[in-house]
Write an enzyme that holds these catalytic residues in place. Structure first.
Site, mmCIF file in Angstrom:
data_model
loop_
_atom_site.group_PDB
_atom_site.id
_atom_site.type_symbol
_atom_site.label_atom_id
_atom_site.label_comp_id
_atom_site.label_asym_id
_atom_site.label_seq_id
_atom_site.Cartn_x
_atom_site.Cartn_y
_atom_site.Cartn_z
ATOM 1 C CG ASP A 25 -1.636 1.252 1.448
ATOM 2 O OD1 ASP A 25 -2.175 1.769 0.467
ATOM 3 O OD2 ASP A 25 -1.656 1.730 2.590
ATOM 4 C CG ASP A 27 -2.476 4.801 -1.181
ATOM 5 O OD1 ASP A 27 -2.191 4.045 -0.234
ATOM 6 O OD2 ASP A 27 -3.609 4.886 -1.661
#
Length: 157
Positions: A25, A27
């Site tokens: 992940d 972001d």
């Protein structure tokens, strides 16, 4: 008035033997990552692949990673080998070739009244994620090497 507590649950006993793919992940919505380390690793992996799979000269393995060379929001001009800072209307504000900033007069001559359309993926690539920094930095380094013809014209195509 009562408010419900929201809870997050973590499964600490996940059996990874049956897991085929693992996604990251990047972001930063679930976890804060060390972007510098991630980009440095990405840069070194790209260098190795260029040498092993694309027959680039081994000298490119010595290119140092420069985290300060790129930021999100830049645009790569694939045809001219430049990195551009573009306004939201597509006007080119600043440009560089390799690691050198282009003079405004040179930029004006190269691009005249060009407006950058990011939908034109044949000519322009948007650096719009945190994990494309290494790509942009490496692009700048390779453009500079090609311009200097350090490895021969056909080597860096």
């Amino acid at each position: 008035m009562t408010t419900k507590k929201k809870s997050a649950f973590v499964n600490r006993t996940l059996n990874l033997k049956k897991i085929q793919y693992l996604g990251l992940d990047m972001d930063h919505t679930l976890v804060r990552y060390n972007s510098f380390n991630f980009e440095k690793l990405t840069h070194s992996v790209m260098l190795k692949k260029l040498v092993e799979l694309k027959n680039y000269p081994k000298e490119v393995l010595d290119l140092p990673f420069d985290f300060e060379l790129a930021i999100r929001g830049l645009v790569i001009d694939v045809k001219k080998g430049n990195v551009l800072k573009v306004s939201r209307h597509g006007n080119i504000r600043v440009s560089q070739h390799g690691r050198q900033k282009l003079k405004f007069s040179d930029q004006k001559q190269l691009y005249k009244s060009t407006y950058i359309d990011l939908r034109d993926s044949n000519n322009y690539l948007s650096i719009d994620t945190s994990f494309s920094i290494a790509f942009c930095a490496l692009f700048s380094q390779l453009a500079e090497l090609k311009e200097g013809n350090a490895f021969g014209e056909e080597a860096l195509v």
